[in-house]
Design a protein around this motif. Structure first.
Motif, PDB file in Angstrom:
ATOM      1  N   SER A 240       0.814  -1.218   0.000  1.00 56.47           N
ATOM      2  CA  SER A 240       0.000   0.000   0.000  1.00 56.47           C
ATOM      3  C   SER A 240       0.844   1.264   0.000  1.00 56.47           C
ATOM      4  N   ALA A 241       0.293   2.299  -0.622  1.00 57.59           N
ATOM      5  CA  ALA A 241       0.909   3.624  -0.563  1.00 57.59           C
ATOM      6  C   ALA A 241       0.812   4.147   0.873  1.00 57.59           C
ATOM      7  N   GLU A 242       1.522   5.212   1.136  1.00 58.37           N
ATOM      8  CA  GLU A 242       1.602   5.773   2.489  1.00 58.37           C
ATOM      9  C   GLU A 242       0.226   6.140   3.056  1.00 58.37           C
ATOM     10  N   ASP A 243      -0.721   6.514   2.209  1.00 54.89           N
ATOM     11  CA  ASP A 243      -2.043   6.915   2.700  1.00 54.89           C
ATOM     12  C   ASP A 243      -3.145   5.917   2.329  1.00 54.89           C
ATOM     13  N   ASP A 244      -2.767   4.700   1.956  1.00 55.36           N
ATOM     14  CA  ASP A 244      -3.736   3.681   1.573  1.00 55.36           C
ATOM     15  C   ASP A 244      -3.953   2.707   2.736  1.00 55.36           C
ATOM     16  N   GLY A 245      -4.867   3.093   3.602  1.00 53.63           N
ATOM     17  CA  GLY A 245      -5.140   2.271   4.773  1.00 53.63           C
ATOM     18  C   GLY A 245      -6.017   3.035   5.742  1.00 53.63           C
ATOM     19  N   TRP A 246      -5.884   2.723   7.004  1.00 55.88           N
ATOM     20  CA  TRP A 246      -6.738   3.305   8.028  1.00 55.88           C
ATOM     21  C   TRP A 246      -5.910   3.828   9.195  1.00 55.88           C
ATOM     22  N   ILE A 247      -6.457   4.799   9.869  1.00 59.20           N
ATOM     23  CA  ILE A 247      -5.893   5.319  11.103  1.00 59.20           C
ATOM     24  C   ILE A 247      -6.801   4.844  12.237  1.00 59.20           C
ATOM     25  N   LEU A 248      -6.231   4.189  13.236  1.00 62.43           N
ATOM     26  CA  LEU A 248      -6.973   3.787  14.419  1.00 62.43           C
ATOM     27  C   LEU A 248      -6.620   4.751  15.538  1.00 62.43           C
ATOM     28  N   ALA A 249      -7.614   5.294  16.191  1.00 62.20           N
ATOM     29  CA  ALA A 249      -7.369   6.244  17.270  1.00 62.20           C
ATOM     30  C   ALA A 249      -8.406   6.040  18.373  1.00 62.20           C
ATOM     31  N   VAL A 250      -8.051   6.457  19.569  1.00 64.42           N
ATOM     32  CA  VAL A 250      -8.970   6.389  20.706  1.00 64.42           C
ATOM     33  C   VAL A 250      -9.403   7.807  21.033  1.00 64.42           C
ATOM     34  N   TRP A 251     -10.712   8.025  21.085  1.00 62.18           N
ATOM     35  CA  TRP A 251     -11.274   9.310  21.492  1.00 62.18           C
ATOM     36  C   TRP A 251     -11.819   9.161  22.902  1.00 62.18           C
ATOM     37  N   TYR A 252     -11.784  10.246  23.648  1.00 63.52           N
ATOM     38  CA  TYR A 252     -12.307  10.239  25.017  1.00 63.52           C
ATOM     39  C   TYR A 252     -13.409  11.283  25.148  1.00 63.52           C
ATOM     40  N   ASP A 253     -14.538  10.903  25.719  1.00 68.95           N
ATOM     41  CA  ASP A 253     -15.655  11.816  25.978  1.00 68.95           C
ATOM     42  C   ASP A 253     -15.702  12.054  27.479  1.00 68.95           C
ATOM     43  N   ALA A 254     -15.205  13.204  27.908  1.00 71.86           N
ATOM     44  CA  ALA A 254     -15.131  13.509  29.348  1.00 71.86           C
ATOM     45  C   ALA A 254     -16.512  13.612  29.979  1.00 71.86           C
ATOM     46  N   ALA A 255     -17.501  14.079  29.233  1.00 71.54           N
ATOM     47  CA  ALA A 255     -18.853  14.225  29.782  1.00 71.54           C
ATOM     48  C   ALA A 255     -19.441  12.868  30.165  1.00 71.54           C
ATOM     49  N   LEU A 256     -19.114  11.827  29.396  1.00 70.86           N
ATOM     50  CA  LEU A 256     -19.622  10.482  29.670  1.00 70.86           C
ATOM     51  C   LEU A 256     -18.606   9.596  30.375  1.00 70.86           C
ATOM     52  N   ASN A 257     -17.360  10.078  30.472  1.00 69.69           N
ATOM     53  CA  ASN A 257     -16.242   9.303  31.030  1.00 69.69           C
ATOM     54  C   ASN A 257     -16.118   7.953  30.307  1.00 69.69           C
ATOM     55  N   ARG A 258     -16.191   8.014  28.984  1.00 69.12           N
ATOM     56  CA  ARG A 258     -16.062   6.828  28.142  1.00 69.12           C
ATOM     57  C   ARG A 258     -15.144   7.126  26.959  1.00 69.12           C
ATOM     58  N   SER A 259     -14.595   6.072  26.404  1.00 74.16           N
ATOM     59  CA  SER A 259     -13.752   6.195  25.222  1.00 74.16           C
ATOM     60  C   SER A 259     -14.398   5.454  24.069  1.00 74.16           C
ATOM     61  N   GLU A 260     -13.884   5.718  22.882  1.00 66.18           N
ATOM     62  CA  GLU A 260     -14.273   4.931  21.726  1.00 66.18           C
ATOM     63  C   GLU A 260     -13.094   4.825  20.778  1.00 66.18           C
ATOM     64  N   MET A 261     -13.023   3.709  20.086  1.00 67.45           N
ATOM     65  CA  MET A 261     -12.009   3.498  19.054  1.00 67.45           C
ATOM     66  C   MET A 261     -12.632   3.961  17.755  1.00 67.45           C
ATOM     67  N   VAL A 262     -11.915   4.790  17.019  1.00 61.75           N
ATOM     68  CA  VAL A 262     -12.412   5.240  15.723  1.00 61.75           C
ATOM     69  C   VAL A 262     -11.470   4.761  14.629  1.00 61.75           C
ATOM     70  N   VAL A 263     -12.046   4.442  13.481  1.00 63.14           N
ATOM     71  CA  VAL A 263     -11.298   4.026  12.310  1.00 63.14           C
ATOM     72  C   VAL A 263     -11.520   5.102  11.260  1.00 63.14           C
ATOM     73  N   LEU A 264     -10.434   5.727  10.836  1.00 65.91           N
ATOM     74  CA  LEU A 264     -10.485   6.804   9.845  1.00 65.91           C
ATOM     75  C   LEU A 264      -9.815   6.351   8.557  1.00 65.91           C
ATOM     76  N   ASP A 265     -10.328   6.782   7.431  1.00 63.97           N
ATOM     77  CA  ASP A 265      -9.686   6.522   6.145  1.00 63.97           C
ATOM     78  C   ASP A 265      -8.465   7.434   6.057  1.00 63.97           C
ATOM     79  N   ALA A 266      -7.285   6.863   5.943  1.00 64.87           N
ATOM     80  CA  ALA A 266      -6.057   7.664   5.930  1.00 64.87           C
ATOM     81  C   ALA A 266      -6.009   8.619   4.745  1.00 64.87           C
TER      82      ALA A 266
END
Length: 69
Positions: A14-40
């Protein structure tokens, strides 16, 4: 600080931008996290997937991608 995003290539050639970015977001109001998958190739676009967790992922959590091959 939050964990660093992880790049997952679509395949081994794959090229440098052909794939996905995995990241963890945090919601302080709910005190919960989520894993997000972004198109690179479209980082500013809406997430491809969101995995909502019922708990907080601690700051500093990190990981890496290891191919099954």
């Amino acid at each position: 600080a939050p964990g660093e995003p992880v790049f997952v290539p679509r395949n081994a050639s794959s090229a440098e931008d052909d794939g996905w970015i995995l990241a963890v977001w945090y919601d302080a109001a709910l005190n919960r996290s989520e894993m997000v998958v972004l198109d690179a190739d479209n980082f500013a676009g809406a997430p491809v997937a969101r995995i909502k967790l019922q708990h907080r992922v601690p700051w500093g959590f990190h990981g890496n991608w290891v191919s099954a091959q």
